[in-house]
Design an enzyme around this catalytic site. Structure first.
Site, PDB file in Angstrom:
ATOM      1  N   ARG A 166     -12.816  -2.163 -17.857  1.00  0.00           N
ATOM      2  CA  ARG A 166     -13.571  -2.317 -16.921  1.00  0.00           C
ATOM      3  C   ARG A 166     -14.256  -3.828 -16.370  1.00  0.00           C
ATOM      4  O   ARG A 166     -14.185  -3.946 -15.293  1.00  0.00           O
ATOM      5  CB  ARG A 166     -15.161  -1.375 -17.123  1.00  0.00           C
ATOM      6  CG  ARG A 166     -16.018  -1.660 -15.957  1.00  0.00           C
ATOM      7  CD  ARG A 166     -17.534  -0.770 -16.119  1.00  0.00           C
ATOM      8  NE  ARG A 166     -17.820  -0.508 -17.328  1.00  0.00           N
ATOM      9  CZ  ARG A 166     -18.658  -1.322 -18.145  1.00  0.00           C
ATOM     10  NH1 ARG A 166     -19.300  -2.228 -17.274  1.00  0.00           N
ATOM     11  NH2 ARG A 166     -19.116  -1.070 -19.204  1.00  0.00           N
TER      12      ARG A 166
ATOM     13  N   ASP B  81     -10.509  -9.622   6.339  1.00  0.00           N
ATOM     14  CA  ASP B  81      -9.641  -8.214   5.668  1.00  0.00           C
ATOM     15  C   ASP B  81      -8.266  -8.604   6.592  1.00  0.00           C
ATOM     16  O   ASP B  81      -8.060  -8.093   7.923  1.00  0.00           O
ATOM     17  CB  ASP B  81     -10.035  -7.110   6.156  1.00  0.00           C
ATOM     18  CG  ASP B  81      -9.275  -5.925   5.801  1.00  0.00           C
ATOM     19  OD1 ASP B  81      -8.178  -5.968   5.469  1.00  0.00           O
ATOM     20  OD2 ASP B  81      -9.895  -4.717   5.665  1.00  0.00           O
TER      21      ASP B  81
ATOM     22  N   LYS C  44      -1.893  -0.767   0.674  1.00  0.00           N
ATOM     23  CA  LYS C  44      -0.938  -0.785   1.837  1.00  0.00           C
ATOM     24  C   LYS C  44       0.350  -1.722   1.586  1.00  0.00           C
ATOM     25  O   LYS C  44       0.781  -1.390   0.412  1.00  0.00           O
ATOM     26  CB  LYS C  44      -1.620  -1.251   3.201  1.00  0.00           C
ATOM     27  CG  LYS C  44      -3.035  -0.637   3.173  1.00  0.00           C
ATOM     28  CD  LYS C  44      -3.001   0.893   3.545  1.00  0.00           C
ATOM     29  CE  LYS C  44      -4.303   1.543   3.671  1.00  0.00           C
ATOM     30  NZ  LYS C  44      -5.383   1.082   4.278  1.00  0.00           N
TER      31      LYS C  44
HETATM   32  C1  LIG Z   1      -6.741   1.319   4.560  1.00  0.00           C
HETATM   33  C2  LIG Z   1      -7.749  -0.019   4.873  1.00  0.00           C
HETATM   34  C3  LIG Z   1      -8.875  -0.175   4.148  1.00  0.00           C
HETATM   35  C4  LIG Z   1      -9.403   0.502   3.046  1.00  0.00           C
HETATM   36  O1  LIG Z   1      -8.711   0.686   1.941  1.00  0.00           O
HETATM   37  P1  LIG Z   1      -8.448   1.634   0.775  1.00  0.00           P
HETATM   38  O2  LIG Z   1      -7.539   1.153  -0.039  1.00  0.00           O
HETATM   39  O3  LIG Z   1      -7.976   3.030   1.548  1.00  0.00           O
HETATM   40  O4  LIG Z   1      -9.948   1.879   0.443  1.00  0.00           O
HETATM   41  C5  LIG Z   1      -9.443  -1.327   4.563  1.00  0.00           C
HETATM   42  N1  LIG Z   1      -9.111  -2.061   5.583  1.00  0.00           N
HETATM   43  C6  LIG Z   1      -7.995  -2.020   6.431  1.00  0.00           C
HETATM   44  C7  LIG Z   1      -7.705  -2.612   7.453  1.00  0.00           C
HETATM   45  C8  LIG Z   1      -7.142  -0.998   5.926  1.00  0.00           C
HETATM   46  O5  LIG Z   1      -6.166  -0.650   6.632  1.00  0.00           O
END
Ligand SMILES: *Cc1c(COP(=O)(O)O)cnc(C)c1O
Length: 383
Positions: A50, A176, A201
């Site tokens: 954790r 992000d 992703k």
């Molecule tokens: C998918 C995604 C998220 C969230 O990610 P998870 O791994 O599904 O929690 C956040 N920002 C973007 C741009 C995404 O495509």
């Protein structure tokens, strides 16, 4: 070896290369263990999964930091976990956050429903009105959050401009950059303080893991780690092991995603059934010049608008054989989805039309198959 700066492919595979000891495995070992033997009488920190100090968790954090060019990094159990921790690491009750209006639906809900509970106010700025960034700064403003490239219009945001404002007012800039991956875009090189990625992703790239990551300064990552221990979003060792295997091919996958995205976008632009293509690599995209300047690749995501609207979209989707109708993105296999039913369902048809996502809009995540085969499948589906 140590003095030369290594290439992205080498870094993604080896991190910092070191001579391996005789008879040790070439593939990383999986430490599927919650806890580890502690030396008796030692006051050193214990190893506990954790805490993010399991060897599988540490290995990917180090590699990801190298790829982003950051001091340190940390992985979480999901992209949302990363976004949440990064924000609670910089924001306190009463603080104000400025966010781009073009963000992932889950992030928007986190801001509206959860940050609000902590008394954190969020102002949304539409990035095509850049003077609003400065105008939105208040006394209580602590941070700016931006997503680039955006979903599903693939808008590319001028971070250098926003970073300038962030520095002027002493604000943290969180970015992000999931849609780019560190191969195509590294926000820290453009003045960001923190990078957030959904490792679900491109980083993992095989549609078999949910994970997230945060990169930034050593002290910032230490604070995120402190929060992670308390809020409990650590990545499972097996998921971390899979992410490490996925990251080995990140650079070659991105090369193919970039090539396939461009090939499909060019094909679609010339197709009679398609009214509009959203791809930053096309001269017709509003951010083409900026994208060409700041990105090392335009990525595998393509937005398609069909002339005949939502009914035609459904007919086409039912005929696809290779391209799979599924949400999410950035895996080796091509996926397609309708933002009207997924990411942008909540805002209704008028809301979608207002931000440029009419019914008949398809979001295509080009995989790493042969471009000709992806195109042939789309071609037959559009007939
Ligand atoms: C998918 C995604 C998220 C969230 O990610 P998870 O791994 O599904 O929690 C956040 N920002 C973007 C741009 C995404 O495509």
């Amino acid at each position: 070896m140590s003095r030369r700066r290594l290439g992205t492919s080498t870094t993604a595979i080896h991190g910092t290369p070191h001579r391996r000891a005789d008879w040790t495995p070439v593939a990383p070992a999986l430490f599927q263990s919650s806890t580890f033997v502690s030396p008796v009488g030692s006051d050193e920190e214990v190893l506990y999964s954790r805490y993010g100090n399991n060897p599988n968790q540490m290995a990917i954090a180090k590699k990801y930091a190298l790829l982003e060019g950051s001091e340190d990094a940390i992985f979480t159990a999901s992209g949302m976990g990363a976004t949440a921790l990064a924000h609670i690491a910089v924001l306190r009750p009463g603080d104000h956050l400025i966010s781009s209006a073009w963000i992932y639906g889950g992030t928007q809900r986190l801001f509206d429903e959860e940050l609000a509970r902590f008394g954190i106010d969020v102002t949304y700025v539409t990035p095509d009105q850049p003077r609003l960034w400065r105008k939105s700064v208040r006394k209580a403003t602590r941070a700016i959050f931006v997503e680039t490239p955006t979903n599903p219009l693939l808008r590319v945001i001028d971070l250098d401009l926003i970073a300038h404002i962030a520095r002027e007012f002493g604000l943290a800039l969180l970015v992000d950059a999931t849609f780019a991956s560190p191969v195509n875009f590294r926000p820290l090189e453009h003045g960001a303080d923190v990078v957030i990625t959904s490792a679900t992703k491109y980083l993992n790239g095989h549609s078999d893991v949910i994970a997230g990551a945060i990169a930034g300064t050593g002290s910032f990552v230490e604070e995120v780690n402190r929060l992670m221990r308390l809020w409990g979003q650590s990545i499972d060792p097996h998921a971390a092991w899979l992410v490490e295997r996925g990251m080995c091919t990140l650079a070659v996958r991105m090369d193919r995603h970039n090539a396939n995205g461009l090939a499909v976008a060019r094909w679609a632009e010339a197709h009679a059934a398609v009214s509009r293509v959203h791809y930053p690599g096309l001269a017709s995209h509003p951010d083409h010049a900026l994208a060409t300047k700041v990105l090392d690749g335009y990525g595998g995501m393509v937005g398609l608008e069909l002339k005949a609207g939502a009914r035609a979209v459904e007919r086409a989707l039912k005929r696809l054989k290779l391209v799979t109708h599924a949400p999410s993105l950035a895996g080796v296999e091509s996926l397609i989805s309708e933002p009207r039913l997924t990411s942008h369902r909540g805002i209704g048809p008028e809301g979608r039309a207002k931000i440029g996502i009419p019914d008949g809009f398809l979001r295509l995540s080009c995989g790493i198959e042969d471009a000709d085969d992806i195109i042939a499948d789309l071609e037959q589906a559009l007939k």
